[in-house]
Design a protein around this motif. Structure first.
Motif, mmCIF file in Angstrom:
data_model
loop_
_atom_site.group_PDB
_atom_site.id
_atom_site.type_symbol
_atom_site.label_atom_id
_atom_site.label_comp_id
_atom_site.label_asym_id
_atom_site.label_seq_id
_atom_site.Cartn_x
_atom_site.Cartn_y
_atom_site.Cartn_z
ATOM 1 N N GLN A 132 0.921 -1.231 0.020
ATOM 2 C CA GLN A 132 -0.052 0.064 -0.016
ATOM 3 C C GLN A 132 0.855 1.301 0.015
ATOM 4 O OE1 GLN A 132 -3.481 -0.314 0.130
ATOM 5 N NE2 GLN A 132 -3.680 2.112 -0.093
ATOM 6 N N ALA A 133 0.969 2.064 -0.877
ATOM 7 C CA ALA A 133 1.467 3.033 -1.138
ATOM 8 C C ALA A 133 1.355 4.435 -0.154
ATOM 9 C CB ALA A 133 1.686 3.596 -2.546
ATOM 10 N N ALA A 134 2.090 4.950 0.422
ATOM 11 C CA ALA A 134 1.765 5.743 1.617
ATOM 12 C C ALA A 134 1.687 7.303 0.662
ATOM 13 C CB ALA A 134 2.536 5.819 2.737
ATOM 14 N N PRO A 135 1.045 8.187 1.368
ATOM 15 C CA PRO A 135 1.036 9.576 0.492
ATOM 16 C C PRO A 135 2.576 10.093 0.603
ATOM 17 C CG PRO A 135 -0.628 9.388 2.313
ATOM 18 C CD PRO A 135 0.100 8.253 2.344
ATOM 19 N N ALA A 136 2.739 10.823 -0.277
ATOM 20 C CA ALA A 136 4.148 11.292 -0.316
ATOM 21 C C ALA A 136 5.210 10.296 -0.819
ATOM 22 C CB ALA A 136 4.350 12.606 0.587
ATOM 23 N N SER A 137 4.813 9.171 -1.521
ATOM 24 C CA SER A 137 5.828 8.234 -1.635
ATOM 25 C C SER A 137 5.419 7.667 -2.981
ATOM 26 C CB SER A 137 5.721 7.225 -0.674
ATOM 27 O OG SER A 137 4.523 6.465 -0.494
ATOM 28 N N VAL A 138 6.270 6.860 -3.483
ATOM 29 C CA VAL A 138 5.859 6.254 -4.619
ATOM 30 C C VAL A 138 6.600 4.698 -4.745
ATOM 31 C CG1 VAL A 138 8.313 6.497 -5.692
ATOM 32 C CG2 VAL A 138 6.487 5.971 -7.247
ATOM 33 N N THR A 139 5.921 3.719 -5.395
ATOM 34 C CA THR A 139 6.113 2.430 -5.170
ATOM 35 C C THR A 139 6.822 2.003 -6.595
ATOM 36 O OG1 THR A 139 3.988 1.811 -3.867
ATOM 37 C CG2 THR A 139 5.216 -0.015 -5.254
ATOM 38 N N VAL A 140 7.926 1.531 -6.669
ATOM 39 C CA VAL A 140 8.753 1.201 -7.570
ATOM 40 C C VAL A 140 8.039 -0.022 -8.495
ATOM 41 C CG1 VAL A 140 11.070 -0.008 -8.300
ATOM 42 C CG2 VAL A 140 10.978 1.378 -6.352
ATOM 43 N N HIS A 141 7.962 0.255 -9.758
ATOM 44 C CA HIS A 141 7.535 -0.664 -10.596
ATOM 45 C C HIS A 141 8.666 -1.241 -11.414
ATOM 46 C CE1 HIS A 141 3.493 -0.029 -9.432
ATOM 47 N NE2 HIS A 141 3.696 1.477 -9.531
ATOM 48 N N LYS A 142 8.250 -2.241 -12.264
ATOM 49 C CA LYS A 142 9.266 -2.972 -13.238
ATOM 50 C C LYS A 142 9.672 -1.979 -14.254
ATOM 51 C CE LYS A 142 9.542 -6.675 -16.558
ATOM 52 N NZ LYS A 142 8.732 -7.733 -17.146
ATOM 53 N N GLY A 143 10.966 -1.768 -14.565
ATOM 54 C CA GLY A 143 11.573 -1.004 -15.410
ATOM 55 C C GLY A 143 12.041 0.273 -14.848
ATOM 56 N N ASP A 144 11.478 0.685 -13.405
ATOM 57 C CA ASP A 144 11.902 1.908 -13.017
ATOM 58 C C ASP A 144 13.371 1.898 -12.376
ATOM 59 O OD1 ASP A 144 9.515 3.020 -13.025
ATOM 60 O OD2 ASP A 144 8.685 2.550 -11.108
ATOM 61 N N THR A 145 14.085 2.979 -12.565
ATOM 62 C CA THR A 145 15.339 3.166 -11.845
ATOM 63 C C THR A 145 15.360 4.594 -11.025
ATOM 64 O OG1 THR A 145 16.159 4.748 -13.691
ATOM 65 C CG2 THR A 145 16.394 2.490 -13.982
ATOM 66 N N LEU A 146 16.202 4.537 -10.256
ATOM 67 C CA LEU A 146 16.443 5.752 -9.445
ATOM 68 C C LEU A 146 16.442 7.125 -9.910
ATOM 69 C CD1 LEU A 146 16.190 5.721 -6.347
ATOM 70 C CD2 LEU A 146 18.679 6.239 -6.138
ATOM 71 N N TYR A 147 17.166 7.070 -11.375
ATOM 72 C CA TYR A 147 17.399 8.126 -11.966
ATOM 73 C C TYR A 147 15.873 8.602 -12.803
ATOM 74 C CZ TYR A 147 18.667 11.098 -16.136
ATOM 75 O OH TYR A 147 18.836 12.095 -16.999
ATOM 76 N N SER A 148 14.922 7.560 -13.325
ATOM 77 C CA SER A 148 13.880 7.913 -13.848
ATOM 78 C C SER A 148 12.898 8.267 -13.091
ATOM 79 C CB SER A 148 13.400 6.438 -14.545
ATOM 80 O OG SER A 148 13.092 5.614 -13.843
ATOM 81 N N LEU A 149 12.930 7.918 -11.918
ATOM 82 C CA LEU A 149 11.911 8.328 -10.568
ATOM 83 C C LEU A 149 12.521 9.625 -10.200
ATOM 84 C CD1 LEU A 149 11.631 5.280 -8.602
ATOM 85 C CD2 LEU A 149 10.076 5.931 -9.792
ATOM 86 N N SER A 150 13.754 10.121 -10.170
ATOM 87 C CA SER A 150 14.040 11.411 -10.154
ATOM 88 C C SER A 150 13.739 12.515 -10.840
ATOM 89 C CB SER A 150 15.688 11.381 -9.701
ATOM 90 O OG SER A 150 16.203 11.450 -10.967
ATOM 91 N N ARG A 151 13.751 12.044 -12.112
ATOM 92 C CA ARG A 151 13.172 12.953 -13.161
ATOM 93 C C ARG A 151 11.812 13.093 -12.982
ATOM 94 N NH1 ARG A 151 16.905 13.904 -17.503
ATOM 95 N NH2 ARG A 151 15.579 15.229 -17.813
#
Length: 619
Positions: free
Chosen positions: A20-39
């Motif tokens: 369960q994703a909490a507010p102000a957070s993101v759940t990592v999905h297949k294909g995600d990288t730290l770089y892509s999430l930061s952008r």
């Protein structure tokens, strides 16, 4: 109703995790990288790492990352406990932690930052600076710096002021390029007034420009280059008053592009590497004969020079799409760990990790190991209904519980549900227990089994691996892209399955007898079903298909014959159907609630899972 048979078991587990994703957070999905999430969330990689206490850029599918709040506290060594972290002030704008103003009385760990009248963080360009090293120093990107300052090119000049935070501005009209200030020292051959550089293996025009504090356009202008293609041994002018002339020989014989070599590091993706070298992902895949975007730490990649023609991958057949599927492949005689891994465009270390081996030397001829493969599968049609539906119905004068599964949904998984972690003989569970422990959206009891050892009487394939085998001649078989069929085993009684048995299947559940075939109720059955108890009136469960994408699971506690159960399945629309175990084993559940519980423990259940995003497998 249960008979002993010779079986071989290998252990696997099926796990379903719901985060369960909490507010102000993101759940990592297949294909995600730290770089892509930061952008995506307008943060820096370093800020994401600080917020979540990450030691490196490694993240896992299903991991929940904080996007706001205080950085995670990391215990400091005794020698550095006196040092205190600098916490960025609360602000509407999200800026990298390294750009935040220091607060309180704690001294900053970096030089004091400068701000303009609008409160934006600014930076004054110094001799030798480039957009690349400024972006790296402040944990951002060249594109971000250009957008913040309305830049259309890479040219900077000493004393120029750059905004590091604030609102992006539109690029201004193009201005004449200013030659960047040269550094005091260079490692190139120099003449009286000009400085030269000899291209080495692995060089690109971009890397040379950054190393010598200049720009690609400036080097092109000095050396009369119309492209970024350079060759090993080529001499490039780094400074001087006039552009170098292109000789007739050079015009006739352009330098062949030379690839660079790169070793994959933790947190790398093909996309990030391609961006770093100014080439496309497809170009790197073609240069390294990669069939997927899977890479491993320590893997050596050949990076093609910019402008190198990209060999397009073979086109997929019409009506198909590429799907990443994990399969078990046998190491061939004479293969080494490296050559086996190279067959699947991965590294031997990745094979070791995928199979939980202690050393790559366990990758030896004869071993059957898990590897990733990108396969062409038919594009699934649009779903006709909800992924799973339930109804209670009166069919042929019998009250039955019916679960319908639409296999057109990509994230639906049908698989055996085992009483424990792995198929352990001597252990069973009721339908109620299997429902509670598995989290399956729907579940029905499985096939026949030995009354004392709980050993299933037929073939079971789970996550692409053959767990057991037996004499039952027909089975429900499902591919990793959810195409289902009822097939015969195609082998003689007591013959051992081979490597190609149930090839391409993710799930196989052998059961029977077959009570509907081609839409007609069956009246003759295989000779292996000789127990009179199989055909007497009893509580029944069955599984069937009305198409390759429509699955039926049916159960009743009313006492019906095998033939009558066949009529019920045909009336419900099944074109093919198999009988499951019955009597005290019959049971079915829906949405976590048990509709009919089995009176006794069963060997396994058949579960339906929705919103499944884990790996898909094929035998």
């Amino acid at each position: 109703m249960r008979r002993p048979f010779l079986l071989i078991s290998l252990t696997l587990t099926l796990c379903a995790a719901h985060v369960q994703a909490a507010p102000a957070s993101v759940t990592v999905h297949k294909g995600d990288t730290l770089y892509s999430l930061s952008r995506q969330h307008r943060l820096s990689v370093q800020q994401l790492r600080d917020l979540n206490g990450l030691k490196d850029n490694t993240i896992q599918v299903g991991q929940v990352l904080k996007l706001t709040g205080s950085p995670a506290v990391k215990p400091a060594p005794a020698s550095t406990q006196a040092k205190q972290s600098v916490r960025p002030p609360a602000a509407v704008k999200k800026i990298p932690a390294t750009l935040a103003k220091p607060t309180g009385t704690t001294p900053p760990t970096r030089p004091a930052l400068k701000y303009n009248a609008q409160g934006d963080v600014i930076y004054t360009v110094k001799s030798g600076d480039t957009l690349g090293n400024i972006a790296e120093r402040h944990h951002t990107s060249i594109r971000y710096l250009k957008a913040m300052n309305g830049l259309t090119g890479d040219t900077l000049m000493a004393g120029q002021t750059l905004r590091l935070t604030g609102t992006p501005v539109r690029p201004k009209a193009a201005v004449q390029p200013v030659k960047p200030v040269q550094t005091a020292k260079t490692t190139v051959k120099s003449g009286s007034a000009e400085k030269w550089y000899t291209v080495r293996s692995g060089d690109t025009l971009g890397k040379i420009a950054e190393r010598h504090a200049t720009t690609v356009k400036h080097l092109q202008a000095l050396n009369g280059l119309s492209t970024t293609v350079i060759a090993v041994g080529q001499k490039l002018k780094l400074s001087g008053n006039a552009p170098a002339r292109v000789t007739a020989t050079a015009a006739k014989k352009p330098a062949a592009p030379q690839p660079a070599r790169y070793t994959v590091k933790s947190g790398d993706t093909l996309g990030r590497i391609a961006s770093r070298y100014g080439v496309s992902v497809a170009a790197i895949q073609a240069s390294n004969h990669l069939k997927s975007d899977v890479i491993a730490v320590g893997q050596r990649l050949s990076i093609p020079a910019r402008g190198t023609p990209t060999r397009q991958p073979p086109a997929l057949p019409p009506g198909t799409e590429a799907r990443l599927v994990y399969t078990y492949e046998r190491v061939k005689p004479g293969e080494t760990p490296s050559s086996f891994a190279a067959r699947f465009n991965i590294d031997a270390g990745q094979v070791r990790r995928l199979n939980a081996l202690s050393t790559i030397h366990q990758i030896m001829p004869g071993a059957k190991l898990l590897v990733p493969r990108r396969l062409a599968v038919p594009v699934p049609p649009a779903p006709h209904a909800q992924a799973v539906r339930y109804r209670s119905a009166d069919v042929q004068g019998v009250k039955v519980q019916v679960v319908q599964v639409d296999l057109r949904h990509r994230n639906v998984l049908v698989a055996p549900v085992l009483p424990t972690r792995g198929l352990n003989f001597g252990t069973g569970a009721t339908v109620r227990t299997l429902t509670a422990t598995s989290g399956a959206r729907a579940l029905v009891n499985g096939s026949y089994f030995h009354p004392h050892t709980y050993a299933p009487a037929g073939d079971i394939v789970m996550q692409g691996r053959l767990l057991t085998w037996g004499r039952i001649p027909a089975a429900l078989a499902i591919t990793p892209d959810n195409r289902a069929s009822i097939q015969n085993t195609g082998r003689a009684f007591f013959s051992r399955p081979g490597d190609t048995t149930w090839a391409g299947m993710e799930t196989v559940i052998a059961t029977g007898p077959r009570i509907v075939a081609g839409g007609s109720v069956t009246s003759t059955f295989s000779s292996i079903f000789r127990d009179p108890a199989v055909f007497g009136a009893a509580a029944r469960s069955a599984i069937g298909l009305s198409s390759t994408r429509d699955l039926l699971m049916v159960s009743t506690h009313a006492k019906v014959s095998v033939t009558q159960m066949g009529r019920i399945m045909a009336t419900l629309g099944a074109r093919d159907a198999l009988l499951l175990d019955g009597g005290s084993s019959a049971g079915i559940s829906w949405n976590g609630s048990v509709l009919l519980d089995s009176v006794r423990k069963v060997s396994y259940g058949i579960g339906v899972f929705t919103n499944y995003t884990g790996r898909r497998y094929a035998r």
